[in-house]
Design an enzyme around this catalytic site. Structure first.
Site, PDB file in Angstrom:
ATOM      1  N   GLY A 113       0.817  -1.194   0.000  1.00 22.64           N
ATOM      2  CA  GLY A 113       0.000   0.000   0.000  1.00 22.64           C
ATOM      3  C   GLY A 113       0.861   1.258   0.000  1.00 22.64           C
ATOM      4  O   GLY A 113       2.073   1.205   0.159  1.00 22.64           O
ATOM      5  N   SER A 114       0.215   2.410  -0.188  1.00 16.13           N
ATOM      6  CA  SER A 114       0.907   3.702  -0.150  1.00 16.13           C
ATOM      7  C   SER A 114      -0.142   4.803  -0.155  1.00 16.13           C
ATOM      8  O   SER A 114      -1.308   4.572  -0.493  1.00 16.13           O
ATOM      9  CB  SER A 114       1.837   3.892  -1.361  1.00 16.13           C
ATOM     10  OG  SER A 114       2.828   2.899  -1.418  1.00 16.13           O
ATOM     11  N   ASN A 115       0.290   6.021   0.215  1.00 14.39           N
ATOM     12  CA  ASN A 115      -0.552   7.216   0.097  1.00 14.39           C
ATOM     13  C   ASN A 115       0.190   8.271  -0.700  1.00 14.39           C
ATOM     14  O   ASN A 115       1.415   8.377  -0.613  1.00 14.39           O
ATOM     15  CB  ASN A 115      -0.847   7.841   1.475  1.00 14.39           C
ATOM     16  CG  ASN A 115      -1.427   6.871   2.475  1.00 14.39           C
ATOM     17  OD1 ASN A 115      -2.326   6.108   2.159  1.00 14.39           O
ATOM     18  ND2 ASN A 115      -0.911   6.918   3.703  1.00 14.39           N
TER      19      ASN A 115
END
Length: 790
Positions: A253-255
């Site tokens: 995941g990442s933002n």
């Protein structure tokens, strides 16, 4: 990766094991670990340089390289990588080449067999031969710097001495291969196809669609029978290899987000990003500043690869998140002897025989890799040679992961120019978010996505009839893009990025969108955003589904006092998964237990429940093929309240799950709820590949932190639901950048800059990372200056 047995034969492990005096251990530690520390002050003569280069390291060990020419700049970056991360680079090269068994013995064979079957190294060597002169020259210049650092070191890295390994010269094929290894870590569709195949065969399409949060509507329409093999067993084999090399499938995941000047206190745009990856020692990123003349680029690089992956230059800041793109397909092949059937014609298999040297064996292990035009047949490498042959089609094996543009990001002067430059990026497919000095913000999907003939992208499909072939890639101009949206912001957090009207298949593995929703809520709450506020957002531990689950449980009336006390805690909980929260731990345990009971009731079949549920602590996850969305899917099923699905009232099942969750917490952590605090049961270990050799090496090499957050919070410090609650991925690097005033931009990393265990910069960033503090991207003193001279 656990290389404990290999390390146990090393010198320091032997000292620890024999109980020799502490002075002897300290002397050996100095000899093995302190001698390799690189020279960071003074002068080093390097005849490969055309002109002097200055390397200024700040207090965190970050090199800021000042060169007079681009060839010397890339040479110096390679030199810095070689000084600080040589063991890490060599280790990953051995992984992708299928050469772990050379020093790990038979423990490494599972990794080596799969890597030889995938052929990332073979592909990289072929691509190296086909490189054009311009790109080849730049890659070789970087490699020359790496090799110069290895040659000038006083001693090999600690780990290489312990394992008796020599460093082999770095070459362009190593760079090309590392790019593919990164893509391997972020490409998980083939495991999902295997699991969906099991579900479609055993449960039927209707129930499979109810339990699988990503099961597309057209999947059950396939007329051919599902693959007959054990998809769960193969997926587990792939997962085991991923975990051995520190690239767990769920850890991707990442933002990232950007806002226009209309929504900031300064009136200038801001961009923020934080990629989420598995914790390890050393970490995956290497912070660097590169400047030539009046142009610079600063940010996160990948050890062993040139350029800056995410960061900013004089005029633009940019970050990436994982698209979760579907760039892999499994094809069921019809094979007879050394040939396979395609469109009514028997074609010869491509056969490659390779030898794996295994430490402790007199004879090498022989591996035969058979391939169709779709790709390598993976059955043998995964121990499923009796099942129908499966060939893996994978976009990363089609094109090099290096391109000329990666060397020119310091020249970019606007966001649109950056998007144009990154057209050469092939994999992994990524969500680019940018902001520039001119006030613009934007989004672009970059990377190659296959154009598929036929439907059903999410199940193994017939390879013999030609109906599901790939027909090139989606044109770059047709990939999703946004520039200066009316909202004044762009956000990606591995959530869905296009609607149903988009004409091309991107993926079925979108994440649940809770992080994206929370980020948008926080962005809409103010028009006075600043760097400090964005830093606080990156550390936000608020759980949207957690608060909703607590609200639903708060409406129920349990019979037992223990359950009443738990519900009272949840009623007063603020929804934050902070390290000292007890209510947060109860919520997480409850949702896991509820997932298990829902799946058991819905599946019904005792044999399937034993196979799919009783192998793991959680049970819901081994067969649900989109683990990133299990929170949202379970909450949806609970909201729908379909009693036919589970054969009883949902409130009754929820209260039973709560009782079971409290039993689970008590059994594992004791009866006192004070021992259930989230940071304590959610501890995150940063493993070193040699850290399991013995208690001494574990203490010297590994690190541990107690953090908050979970998979649904912006600060995504998440656990594998099959192994609760140990954190297995987290924000590995953070940046908040102001493209109009780069000196104000900030960054952070979750380990330290150096790969040398004896360096003060091995883990010195961790305390600040845990507390959400950052450092200036321009660096901060005291400085250590090293002049590289011809």
């Amino acid at each position: 990766m656990n290389l404990g047995k290999a390390a146990r034969t090393g010198a320091l492990a032997g000292v620890a094991g024999t109980g020799l005096a502490a002075a002897g251990t300290a002397a050996l530690w100095h000899f093995l670990a302190r001698r390799p520390l690189p020279k960071q002050k003074g002068e080093i003569e390097l005849p490969e340089l055309g002109s002097p280069v200055r390397v200024r390291r700040d207090r965190w060990g970050v090199p800021h390289v000042e060169a007079e020419s681009l060839p010397d700049l890339w040479f110096a970056q390679g030199f810095c990588h070689g000084q600080d991360r040589l063991w890490q680079m060599d280790f990953y090269r051995r992984v992708l080449s299928g050469r772990v068994s050379e020093f790990a013995g038979e423990e490494g064979l599972a990794v080596d067999r799969l890597m030889r079957a995938l052929g990332m190294r073979r592909t990289a060597l072929r691509e190296e031969e086909e490189l054009g002169p311009d790109l080849r020259g730049r890659l070789e210049r970087f490699c020359a710097g790496v090799n110069a650092a290895a040659a000038s070191a006083r001693a090999r890295p600690f780990e290489m001495q312990l394992l008796g390994l020599e460093f082999e010269p770095w070459r362009p094929a190593d760079i090309l291969g590392l790019g593919k290894l990164l893509a391997f870590g972020l490409s998980t569709n083939w495991e999902k196809e295997l699991l969906r195949s099991d579900m479609a065969r055993e449960l039927g399409p209707e129930l499979a669609a109810r339990l699988d949060p990503a099961y597309p509507a057209d999947n059950p329409v396939v007329t051919q029978a599902a693959w007959s093999g054990d998809g769960l067993a193969l997926a587990e084999q792939i997962d085991a290899v991923r975990r051995q090399i520190g690239l767990a499938a769920e850890a991707s995941g990442s933002n990232n987000w950007a806002v226009s000047g209309d929504h900031t206190a300064s009136g200038a745009p801001l961009v923020a990003g934080d990629p989420h990856l598995p914790p390890s020692m050393p970490g995956i990123w290497y912070q660097v500043g590169l400047s030539v003349g009046d142009r610079f680029v600063r940010g996160a690089s990948l050890p062993g690869m040139p350029g800056v992956y995410m960061g900013q230059n004089n005029d633009v800041g940019w970050t990436f998140t994982n698209v979760m793109a579907d760039v892999q397909d499994l094809f069921v092949e019809r094979v007879e002897d050394d040939r396979y059937l395609f469109e009514g014609e028997w074609r010869p298999l491509e056969i490659v025989r390779e030898e794996i040297e295994v430490k402790g064996r007199d004879e090498p292990e022989t591996v035969e890799v058979r391939s169709t035009h779709h790709g390598p047949i993976v059955n043998d490498a995964l121990g499923a040679d009796g099942a129908e042959p499966l060939a893996l089609r994978w976009a990363t094996l089609d094109e090099p992961t290096s391109f000329v543009g990666m060397f020119e990001l310091h020249t970019i002067k606007s966001g649109p120019q950056l998007v144009e430059m990154l057209a050469g990026h092939t994999s992994p497919a990524s969500n680019l978010v940018w902001a520039d000095r001119h006030g613009s913000i934007g989004y672009k999907l970059i990377g190659r996505l296959p154009l598929r003939k036929g439907g059903c992208p999410d199940l193994p499909k017939p390879g013999w009839d030609g109906e599901f072939e790939w027909e090139g890639t989606v044109p770059y101009e047709e990939l999703p893009e946004v520039v200066d949206p009316a909202s004044g912001y762009v956000v990606t957090a591995n959530n869905r990025i296009v609607g149903d009207s988009y004409p091309h298949h991107i993926t079925s593995e979108w994440l649940d969108g809770y992080r994206a929703r929370r980020i948008e809520d926080l962005l809409r709450a103010s028009d006075e955003h600043d760097i400090e506020g964005f830093e606080a957002m990156q550390s936000d531990n608020f759980s949207i589904p957690g608060l909703e689950a607590a609200r639903r449980l708060g409406r129920l009336t349990p019979r037992g006092q223990r359950e009443l006390s738990a519900i009272e805690r949840l009623r007063s909980w603020d929804g934050r998964l902070d390290p000292d929260s007890v209510a947060g731990s109860i919520y997480q345990a409850f949702l896991l237990r509820l997932a298990r009971e829902v799946a058991r009731a819905a599946i019904g079949d005792r044999d399937l429940c034993e196979r799919w549920l009783d192998r793991a602590d959680n049970g819901f996850m081994p067969h649900v093929t989109s683990p990133w969305r299990w929170h949202s899917h379970l909450m949806l099923l609970w909201e729908q309240g379909d009693e036919e699905l589970i054969g009883r009232p949902w409130d009754e099942l929820a209260l039973e799950a709560l009782s079971g969750a409290l039993d689970d917490l008590t059994d594992r952590f004791g009866a006192d709820p004070e021992a259930w605090r989230w940071g304590r049961i959610h501890e995150m270990e940063f493993p070193h590949p040699l850290g399991e050799a013995n208690p001494l090496l574990r203490r010297l090499l590994n690190r541990r932190l107690r953090a908050g957050g979970a998979q649904e919070t912006v600060s995504q410090i998440a656990y594998d639901p099959n192994d609760p609650y140990r954190a297995v991925w987290a924000p590995s690097w953070r940046m908040v950048a102001d493209p109009t005033a780069p000196e104000r931009s900030r960054w952070q990393m979750f380990t330290g800059q150096s790969g040398h265990p004896a360096s003060r910069n091995y883990d010195d960033l961790q305390a600040d990372w845990l507390d959400g503090r950052t450092q200036p991207m321009a660096g901060e003193g005291p400085w250590r200056e090293l002049d590289l001279v011809p």
